[in-house]
Design an enzyme around this catalytic site. Structure first.
Site, PDB file in Angstrom:
ATOM      1  N   ALA A  75      20.038   0.646   2.272  1.00 34.02           N
ATOM      2  CA  ALA A  75      19.582  -0.594   2.909  1.00 34.02           C
ATOM      3  C   ALA A  75      19.537  -1.721   1.884  1.00 34.02           C
ATOM      4  O   ALA A  75      19.427  -1.482   0.676  1.00 34.02           O
ATOM      5  CB  ALA A  75      18.199  -0.394   3.523  1.00 34.02           C
ATOM      6  N   ASP A  76      19.609  -2.931   2.391  1.00 37.31           N
ATOM      7  CA  ASP A  76      19.439  -4.117   1.559  1.00 37.31           C
ATOM      8  C   ASP A  76      18.794  -5.199   2.415  1.00 37.31           C
ATOM      9  O   ASP A  76      19.143  -5.349   3.592  1.00 37.31           O
ATOM     10  CB  ASP A  76      20.776  -4.617   1.006  1.00 37.31           C
ATOM     11  N   THR A  77      17.870  -5.934   1.826  1.00 43.74           N
ATOM     12  CA  THR A  77      17.149  -6.979   2.554  1.00 43.74           C
ATOM     13  C   THR A  77      17.282  -8.308   1.823  1.00 43.74           C
ATOM     14  O   THR A  77      17.191  -8.355   0.591  1.00 43.74           O
ATOM     15  CB  THR A  77      15.647  -6.614   2.680  1.00 43.74           C
ATOM     16  N   THR A 111      17.835  -7.337   7.203  1.00 38.07           N
ATOM     17  CA  THR A 111      18.083  -6.070   6.516  1.00 38.07           C
ATOM     18  C   THR A 111      19.360  -5.452   7.068  1.00 38.07           C
ATOM     19  O   THR A 111      19.548  -5.381   8.280  1.00 38.07           O
ATOM     20  CB  THR A 111      16.905  -5.085   6.711  1.00 38.07           C
ATOM     21  N   GLY A 112      20.220  -5.044   6.158  1.00 34.08           N
ATOM     22  CA  GLY A 112      21.413  -4.276   6.511  1.00 34.08           C
ATOM     23  C   GLY A 112      21.157  -2.821   6.182  1.00 34.08           C
ATOM     24  O   GLY A 112      20.605  -2.525   5.115  1.00 34.08           O
TER      25      GLY A 112
END
Length: 192
Positions: A75-77, A111-112
């Site tokens: 994840a990345d935000t 978020t991805g």
């Protein structure tokens, strides 16, 4: 949670908030973090394209090491305001500048997330709109000095002091603002 029993689930994240949220689903998982994953992205990307690209890039870094029954979660935000990305601040001065930019405005937390095995990969994004009260320099300095939010996108944690005094409204997932849209993740895991 029988639908996940066949998987060895790995959360590829150093974030204590992501660990806390995933633990709340009562599913067994372990944390594995590779050092020095490149989180750069092309400057042409906008908004939700950025964390989606980075979550996929993180997943790609792990793919060669995945066993047959492994399910990886990356994840990345980011915080997005006025066409600009607010990621993790470089230092205290940068954190204060970010909070001044967010003060008195609404921004989007995006978020991805990527779920992948050796055979399959799905990615999605979640967005939440967060409104901030106008913050004084004294409030910003207090928060940055006491909570040192250098590991947080946009230089703040909604679950900390700044969220208590500064957040006036939220549309979307609160947990997404913490760094993992856990309800959406659960739905995607069920479909996976």
């Amino acid at each position: 949670m029988d639908f996940l029993k066949k998987y060895d689930i790995i959360l590829a994240s150093n974030s204590p908030r992501r660990r806390e949220l995933l633990s709340g689903l009562d599913i067994p998982y372990r944390v594995c973090v590779l050092p020095d994953i490149d989180e750069s992205y092309p400057d042409t990307l906008q908004g939700e394209e950025i964390p989606l690209y980075i979550s996929k890039k993180k997943a790609e870094a792990y793919k060669a090491q995945l066993a047959e029954n492994t399910l990886l979660i990356t994840a990345d935000t980011i915080v997005w305001l006025d066409g600009r990305v607010y990621g993790k601040p470089a230092d205290k001065a940068d954190a204060c500048a970010m909070l001044r930019a967010l003060s008195g405005k609404s921004h989007t937390v995006i978020t991805g997330v990527t779920l992948c095995t050796k055979e399959k990969e799905i990615s999605f994004t979640a967005s939440s709109e967060v409104s901030f009260a106008r913050l004084t320099d004294e409030e910003i300095d207090y928060y940055v000095d006491k909570y040192a939010p250098l590991d947080k996108a946009g230089a703040y944690g909604i679950q900390e002091w700044i969220g208590y005094v500064g957040v006036t409204g939220i549309q979307g997932s609160y947990f997404n603002v913490m760094g993992l849209p856990i309800q959406r993740l659960y739905q995607e895991l069920k479909k996976f």
